[in-house]
Design a protein around this motif. Structure first.
Motif, short mmCIF file in Angstrom:
data_model
loop_
_atom_site.label_atom_id
_atom_site.label_comp_id
_atom_site.label_asym_id
_atom_site.label_seq_id
_atom_site.Cartn_x
_atom_site.Cartn_y
_atom_site.Cartn_z
N HIS A 64 0.84 -1.20 0.00
CA HIS A 64 0.00 0.00 0.00
C HIS A 64 0.88 1.25 0.00
CE1 HIS A 64 -3.29 -2.68 1.22
NE2 HIS A 64 -2.53 -3.08 2.21
N LEU A 65 0.47 2.22 -0.81
CA LEU A 65 1.06 3.56 -0.78
C LEU A 65 -0.05 4.54 -0.45
CD1 LEU A 65 3.28 3.42 -3.99
CD2 LEU A 65 4.12 3.61 -1.64
N VAL A 66 0.16 5.36 0.56
CA VAL A 66 -0.85 6.34 0.96
C VAL A 66 -0.23 7.73 0.87
CG1 VAL A 66 -2.56 6.98 2.70
CG2 VAL A 66 -1.74 4.61 2.58
N VAL A 67 -0.81 8.56 0.01
CA VAL A 67 -0.31 9.92 -0.18
C VAL A 67 -1.19 10.86 0.62
CG1 VAL A 67 0.39 11.66 -1.86
CG2 VAL A 67 0.36 9.25 -2.52
N THR A 68 -0.58 11.56 1.58
CA THR A 68 -1.34 12.39 2.51
C THR A 68 -0.74 13.79 2.59
OG1 THR A 68 -0.03 12.01 4.51
CG2 THR A 68 -1.56 10.26 3.88
N ALA A 69 -1.36 14.62 3.42
CA ALA A 69 -0.84 15.98 3.62
C ALA A 69 0.52 15.97 4.30
CB ALA A 69 -1.83 16.79 4.45
N ASN A 70 0.89 14.85 4.92
CA ASN A 70 2.20 14.73 5.56
C ASN A 70 3.20 13.95 4.73
OD1 ASN A 70 2.38 16.06 8.20
ND2 ASN A 70 0.56 14.86 8.68
N GLY A 71 2.88 13.66 3.48
CA GLY A 71 3.80 12.94 2.63
C GLY A 71 3.28 11.56 2.26
N VAL A 72 4.20 10.70 1.84
CA VAL A 72 3.85 9.35 1.38
C VAL A 72 4.17 8.35 2.49
CG1 VAL A 72 4.26 7.57 -0.36
CG2 VAL A 72 4.37 9.99 -1.00
N PHE A 73 3.22 7.47 2.76
CA PHE A 73 3.42 6.39 3.71
C PHE A 73 3.47 5.07 2.92
CE2 PHE A 73 1.85 9.78 6.27
CZ PHE A 73 2.40 9.59 7.53
N VAL A 74 4.55 4.33 3.11
CA VAL A 74 4.70 3.01 2.50
C VAL A 74 4.27 2.00 3.56
CG1 VAL A 74 6.27 1.40 1.37
CG2 VAL A 74 6.64 3.88 1.15
N VAL A 75 3.09 1.41 3.39
CA VAL A 75 2.49 0.59 4.43
C VAL A 75 2.60 -0.89 4.07
CG1 VAL A 75 0.38 0.10 5.73
CG2 VAL A 75 0.87 2.45 4.97
N ASP A 76 3.21 -1.64 4.96
CA ASP A 76 3.41 -3.08 4.76
C ASP A 76 2.69 -3.84 5.88
OD1 ASP A 76 4.26 -5.58 4.08
OD2 ASP A 76 6.40 -5.20 4.35
N PRO A 77 1.49 -4.39 5.62
CA PRO A 77 0.77 -5.12 6.66
C PRO A 77 1.43 -6.48 6.92
CG PRO A 77 -0.70 -4.41 4.88
CD PRO A 77 0.70 -4.27 4.39
N LYS A 78 1.42 -6.90 8.19
CA LYS A 78 1.93 -8.21 8.58
C LYS A 78 0.93 -8.87 9.50
CE LYS A 78 5.70 -7.79 6.26
NZ LYS A 78 5.85 -8.58 5.01
N GLY A 101 8.09 4.81 6.19
CA GLY A 101 7.75 3.40 6.11
C GLY A 101 7.00 2.95 7.35
N VAL A 102 6.02 2.06 7.16
CA VAL A 102 5.21 1.57 8.26
C VAL A 102 5.07 0.06 8.16
CG1 VAL A 102 2.95 1.62 9.39
CG2 VAL A 102 3.87 3.71 8.35
N LEU A 103 5.37 -0.63 9.26
CA LEU A 103 5.05 -2.05 9.39
C LEU A 103 3.82 -2.13 10.29
CD1 LEU A 103 8.60 -3.60 9.92
CD2 LEU A 103 7.12 -3.93 7.94
N CYS A 104 2.70 -2.57 9.73
CA CYS A 104 1.43 -2.60 10.47
C CYS A 104 1.06 -4.05 10.78
CB CYS A 104 0.34 -1.92 9.65
SG CYS A 104 -1.23 -1.77 10.51
N PHE A 105 1.20 -4.43 12.05
CA PHE A 105 0.90 -5.79 12.47
C PHE A 105 -0.59 -5.90 12.78
CE2 PHE A 105 5.41 -5.65 12.84
CZ PHE A 105 5.84 -6.95 12.62
N VAL A 106 -1.29 -6.72 12.00
CA VAL A 106 -2.75 -6.72 12.00
C VAL A 106 -3.34 -7.47 13.19
CG1 VAL A 106 -4.79 -7.38 10.67
CG2 VAL A 106 -2.76 -6.49 9.50
N THR A 131 11.87 1.95 14.63
CA THR A 131 13.21 1.40 14.54
C THR A 131 13.80 1.75 13.18
OG1 THR A 131 14.53 -0.64 14.50
CG2 THR A 131 12.22 -0.85 13.89
N ARG A 132 14.94 2.40 13.21
CA ARG A 132 15.64 2.81 11.97
C ARG A 132 14.69 3.58 11.05
NH1 ARG A 132 17.40 -2.94 10.39
NH2 ARG A 132 18.16 -1.97 8.47
N SER A 133 13.89 4.46 11.63
CA SER A 133 12.94 5.35 10.95
C SER A 133 11.69 4.64 10.45
CB SER A 133 13.61 6.09 9.78
OG SER A 133 13.75 5.27 8.63
N ILE A 134 11.53 3.35 10.71
CA ILE A 134 10.32 2.61 10.31
C ILE A 134 9.36 2.53 11.49
CG2 ILE A 134 9.39 0.43 9.46
CD1 ILE A 134 11.03 1.96 7.39
N ASP A 135 8.13 3.00 11.32
CA ASP A 135 7.11 2.92 12.37
C ASP A 135 6.56 1.51 12.44
OD1 ASP A 135 7.04 5.74 13.11
OD2 ASP A 135 6.14 6.08 11.15
#
Length: 275
Positions: free
Chosen positions: A148-162, A217-222, A235-239
């Motif tokens: 997933h790529l989400v383009v928002t008012a704060n920039g681009v979020f690269v979202v990787d669900p796990k 970058g975002v790692l989203c644990f579902v 961690t290392r700039s990844i949420d």
């Protein structure tokens, strides 16, 4: 019953079953819906005011389908195994398939697809002029994709669900006399490679968008075991977080205006086609 709505749309009863392009809810034949002439798609009447997909240089942008490539791979592996079993055991193939389970190498694709589909549905529900979403984007020259790529008012979020069981945590080793090393753990499993993969995707996206557009970058644990208080970390700039923490982050106000958001969205859609 048919009624014209503003633009190239028509409110009507469907002749055939379809799927809402906004929330992906199944629409039965004869259900009332809005037909978009420009894209030949339909959407629920509850999305009466939903804008049609923004235009890119070659027409409407295809936002992609959440989990599409993972779902295809799962079905391909499942069908290939069924064919092998039935070919090798013409008489007992059906029974063997009934009594046996798919290997983990196959079910992992189903697990991943479910996580992507779940996050994707909610992202679609949040979509607006100030929050644009792209799903399952193919990285040219690679077999990999971006979920997933989400383009928002704060920039681009690269979202990787796990969709992992267990509790994610940050383990820090070293410091002072030894190099500091951060490890992403899920219970006792070292999952730091997930951070490495997310960083590569972030760097790829940074090379596509304008320099003044932030990329995170975002790692989203579902379905992980998060504590009642706290839990999320970087961690290392990844949420590293969970869905209810993700959505407010994406909807927060920021410096990018609607024109910049749309330009960034169209640029990413052009560079990273649907997988």
């Amino acid at each position: 019953m048919e009624r014209e709505t503003p633009g190239r749309e028509k409110r009507m009863r469907l002749r055939y079953a379809g799927v809402c392009r906004v929330c992906e809810v199944a629409l039965a034949a004869k259900a009332e819906a809005i037909y978009e002439r420009s894209t030949k798609t339909v959407r629920c009447v509850t999305h009466q005011d939903e804008a049609t997909p923004p235009l890119g240089p070659s027409g409407p942008i295809d936002p992609g389908m959440p989990g599409a490539s993972a779902r295809r791979e799962f079905e391909r592996r499942k069908a290939a195994r069924e064919k092998r079993v039935r070919t090798k055991n013409p008489r007992l193939g059906g029974l063997i398939l009934t009594l046996s389970s798919e290997p983990q190498s196959t079910t992992s694709w189903d697990t991943g697809a479910i996580g992507e589909e779940r996050i994707g549905r909610q992202l679609n529900a949040l979509a607006s002029d100030s929050l644009r979403v792209l799903h399952d984007r193919r990285i040219p020259g690679s077999r990999s994709n971006i979920d997933h790529l989400v383009v928002t008012a704060n920039g681009v979020f690269v979202v990787d669900p796990k969709r992992y069981s267990g509790r994610p945590s940050l383990r820090v080793e070293g410091g002072l006399l030894r190099p500091r090393v951060e490890k992403l753990m899920v219970d006792s499993r070292n999952c730091t490679k997930l951070v490495d993969g997310a960083l590569k995707q972030v760097e790829l996206v940074k090379g596509i968008v304008d320099e003044d557009v932030p990329v995170r970058g975002v790692l989203c644990f579902v379905e992980s075991d998060w504590p009642l208080f706290g839990g999320a970390f970087t961690t290392r700039s990844i949420d590293v977080l969970w869905p209810k923490k993700l959505y407010p982050l994406l909807e927060a106000d920021g410096p990018l205006d609607a024109a910049t958001i749309h330009h960034t969205y169209a640029t990413l859609a052009r560079a990273l086609p649907p997988a």
